[in-house]
Design a protein around this motif. Structure first.
Motif, short mmCIF file in Angstrom:
data_model
loop_
_atom_site.label_atom_id
_atom_site.label_comp_id
_atom_site.label_asym_id
_atom_site.label_seq_id
_atom_site.Cartn_x
_atom_site.Cartn_y
_atom_site.Cartn_z
N VAL A 539 29.64 4.25 37.48
CA VAL A 539 30.90 4.92 37.12
C VAL A 539 31.17 4.77 35.64
N LYS A 543 31.30 7.84 32.94
CA LYS A 543 32.55 8.00 32.20
C LYS A 543 32.30 7.92 30.70
N MET A 547 33.22 10.75 27.93
CA MET A 547 34.15 10.46 26.83
C MET A 547 33.55 10.86 25.49
N GLU A 612 31.45 2.63 22.29
CA GLU A 612 31.59 2.48 23.75
C GLU A 612 30.86 1.23 24.23
N VAL A 689 39.97 5.41 26.81
CA VAL A 689 39.03 4.57 27.55
C VAL A 689 39.74 3.42 28.27
N THR A 692 41.69 4.82 31.36
CA THR A 692 40.85 5.20 32.50
C THR A 692 40.25 3.98 33.17
N LEU A 696 40.71 3.09 37.07
CA LEU A 696 39.55 2.98 37.96
C LEU A 696 39.48 1.63 38.65
N ASN A 700 35.12 0.35 38.32
CA ASN A 700 34.40 0.29 37.04
C ASN A 700 33.04 -0.37 37.20
#
Length: 745
Positions: A539, A543, A547, A612, A689, A692, A696, A700
């Motif tokens: 996930v 994601k 993003m 990220e 980020v 979300t 989640l 996650n």
């Protein structure tokens, strides 16, 4: 991998002087070697399989090298004191042509007094010089030599301007001042971030070493592969940005451990074990994104992609070897030479508060972030793609002056003539053959064609060459339609091909647009798989990839505002025509080369994934300590927010510095990269980020059992070696024994 990186970092720290000496010697040797042996570059912009390439091949084979791309030099003449046909000026022009004929490699000189060589006002003319046996990679030097031979005409008051007949790969971009400005701005940001000069200089030094080594390798590669001249600028721009950023992430982690009382060598080992793994995976995503450009179908783009990736490889290598070596050599002196009033602030205080604030209201933050990003990306729908001709060059430069004179004397289409090359089914004896003349009439009758030159027949009598001048400038969006209309001619026994700048760029745009979905799909898929290997969380991996696509929308929106709408184009140094109206001056629009969006996508996707990876690493480490998802998100943002912001500021400073360079193509990359990184490090990493991830919750870090068994253990967090005591935490032990168990959100 974390244990290996930890051991590597510890070894480099213990043998710091040796590692430092090896890197300096290697970088110096590579640079000196490339300078001594020369840096061969290629102006090859061929696109195999396209109609334009077929036309160019036929023209070269049928009429000689002087008709091939890079084989022609054009001199534009202008007399503001009277006609060029006046005797004194005509004698001076003819004397200049005689001197040009005496130059080496000159095969043919076409006089401006031929049919079609002089404008109707008799004040603007064109000398065409066809070369043979010269170095086609040195178009600029050849043009300068030919232009110098026209001094007799200048002595009679005739302005002689060399037209820019180079291809995109010929344009050599020299950016010394931009690099200096970028490095200086980066140093200021680092001083503000660390508060000490010694710590601030470490990322700068390592980045310069990695860029020097990368440029040396690229220069030497020019002896065995085709290296375009733009490779240096791209490698420098990306290499400086990621080189400084990667060293910054490692140095920040090391200084935090030192402040916690960890000994120097142990701190270096833990730093490389944890943050070093994040650097390797982040660099890997950049390299994957750049390497995917080989699927773009455009050889120039393909070469730029993998060659730019070399600079990223060296940035990663220096980060996990040279940085720990410097930290080992400096020891506690890494915090020496403190700058007054810039003392160390409490780590993560402001960003930790922001993380907690976002965690308390994730839905509101998510909605606001999505609306803001949608507003930034909306203008991208009007992004105007097209060839960037010399009419957009710097006001007063030779290419732009020649462009304006040609447009005034011969029409806007004279700056991008169509080269019509026809293969004849039956051999003919002369160019006046009815079939050949009929072909010329058919071309001239097409809508959008202003006039055509008399047809030329090669010695074999099987190939006809016609130069057709369209009504439109090369950058006009109507020009490709004229190319298509000429190609659609259906004449028995004649196979028509169209070459020239406009046709070649139209073919390139078609090829790139057709392969763009494939490139995007491969980049997103491979990057998501790399994140899956790093965090074992499908996930999160999916994601993260999505993003990064969001930040690209903001970048293209900014490009559309500045260049397609023209709002602020003058602020980035674009010069409108001298006769432009007030509105045309304020909203001066500039087309964007068709291959630029795909190149920007690859670069930005990789760079965005850097942040990220670092954010997810911090969140994952916090989550494994206590298992509280909301708290982990807040702590992760708090511990990385300041570092990511500093890294983004450095990237933005480097990219903005390149906007000052006069070349419009460099400005396009500078604006797009700077805006995307700024948006990515603020709205996306600071708000979207975290929001979300809070929503989640336990999903996650969910991973199905069958997938977990298939994935190798390539964790980037390094918690096995960080010694921070989470092994005593019950939930951490549960995770270690069964990673499919997810805790409270």
């Amino acid at each position: 991998m974390t244990r290996f990186l930890g051991r590597l970092g510890a070894w480099c720290a213990r043998h710091g002087r040796l590692v430092l000496a090896l890197w300096v010697i290697a970088a110096a040797a590579l640079m000196v070697g490339s300078l001594v042996s020369g840096r061969p570059v290629s102006n090859d912009v061929t696109i195999p399989g396209t109609d334009a390439q077929r036309a160019h091949d036929l023209m070269r084979d049928g009429f000689g090298p002087g008709y091939a791309p890079g084989g022609t030099v054009q001199l534009v003449l202008y007399s503001d004191k009277g006609p060029l046909t006046d005797e004194p000026r005509k004698r001076a022009v003819e004397e200049s042509m005689d001197k040009i004929r005496d130059l080496p490699h000159v095969k043919q000189v076409e006089s401006p007094y031929r049919r079609g060589g002089i404008a109707s006002n008799l004040q603007i003319g064109l000398i065409v010089v066809r070369m043979e046996g010269h170095d086609s990679a040195k178009v600029a030097e050849t043009t300068q030599t030919v232009s110098k031979a026209a001094d007799p005409a200048r002595a009679q008051g005739v302005e002689v301007v060399p037209a820019d007949s180079s291809t995109p790969a010929d344009k050599e971009i020299k950016t010394g001042p931009s690099e200096i400005i970028g490095v200086t701005c980066a140093l200021l940001v680092l001083v503000l971030a660390f508060g000490t000069l010694v710590a601030a200089l470490i990322p700068i030094f390592t980045a310069l070493v990695s860029v020097a080594a990368g440029l040396g390798v690229i220069g030497l590669l020019g002896h065995v592969v085709d290296v375009p001249k733009q490779a240096g600028i791209m490698a420098t721009m990306i290499g400086l940005g990621v080189g400084i950023d990667y060293a910054l992430f490692l140095l920040s982690r090391h200084r935090k451990l030192l402040a916690d009382g960890v000994p120097v060598l142990e701190s270096v080992r833990r730093t490389v074990s944890s943050s070093g793994g994040a650097v390797v995976f982040a660099g890997g995503t950049v390299i994957i994104a750049l390497s995917a450009l080989v699927l773009g179908g455009f050889p120039l783009l393909r070469t730029l992609g993998w060659i730019t990736g070399i600079s990223v490889v060296f940035a990663v290598l220096t980060s996990i070897t040279l940085v720990p070596a410097l930290l080992g050599v400096l020891g506690e002196k890494v915090n020496a030479l403190k700058v007054p009033f810039l003392g160390r602030r409490k780590e993560g205080s402001g960003w930790g508060g922001l993380g907690a604030w976002v965690a308390r209201r994730p839905w509101s933050v998510l909605l606001a972030s999505v609306l803001a990003l949608a507003a930034l990306a909306a203008p991208a729908l009007a992004l105007k793609l097209g060839p960037l001709d010399d009419g957009y060059g710097t006001q007063g430069s030779a290419p732009r002056r020649a462009y304006e004179l040609m447009a005034t004397g011969f029409g806007p289409g004279s700056n991008g003539p169509l080269v019509v090359v026809a293969e004849l089914g039956d051999k003919v004896a002369k160019a006046t053959d009815p079939n050949v003349e009929g072909l010329a009439r058919d071309v001239a009758d097409i809508d959008g064609i202003a006039h055509v030159s008399p047809p030329k027949l090669n010695d074999a009598g099987r190939t006809v060459l016609i130069q057709a001048i369209p009504d439109y400038a090369p950058s006009d969006e109507r020009a490709p339609a004229v190319v298509a209309a000429v190609r659609a001619l259906d004449r028995p026994g004649v196979n028509v091909h169209v070459g020239g700048e406009v046709a070649a760029l139209a073919d390139a745009a078609d090829r790139i647009s057709g392969n763009t979905p494939l490139v995007i799909g491969v980049v997103v898929l491979l990057s998501a798989m790399l994140l899956l290997l790093a965090f074992r969380a499908p996930v999160v991996a999916l994601k993260a990839a999505l993003m990064n696509l969001v930040s690209l929308g903001a970048a293209f929106g900014a490009l559309a505002i500045v260049f397609s709408y023209g709002v602020g184009s003058q602020l980035v140094g674009m010069d409108p025509p001298a006769d432009a109206s007030y509105l045309q001056t304020v909203f001066f629009t500039v087309p964007i080369e068709p291959y630029v969006p795909l190149m920007l996508f690859a670069v930005l996707f990789g760079l965005s994934m850097d942040y990220e990876v670092f954010l997810l690493t911090a969140v994952r480490q916090a989550y494994l300590k206590h298992g509280d998802n909301r708290r982990a998100v807040a702590e992760g943002l708090g511990s990385t927010g300041r570092v990511i912001t500093s890294a983004a500021l450095i990237m933005v400073a480097v990219f903005v510095a390149f906007i000052a360079y006069p070349d419009p193509l460099v400005k396009t990359f500078g604006v797009g990269l700077a805006v995307a990184i700024a948006v990515d490090a603020t709205i996306i990493r600071g708000f979207l980020v975290p929001a979300t991830m809070v929503l989640l919750g336990r999903l996650n870090w969910w991973c199905p059992r069958w997938l977990d068994r298939l994935l190798p253990n390539l964790s980037v967090e390094g918690h096995e070696d960080d010694g921070e005591g989470h092994e005593d935490d019950e939930e951490a032990r549960v995770w270690k024994s069964d990673p499919h168990v997810v805790s409270r959100s």
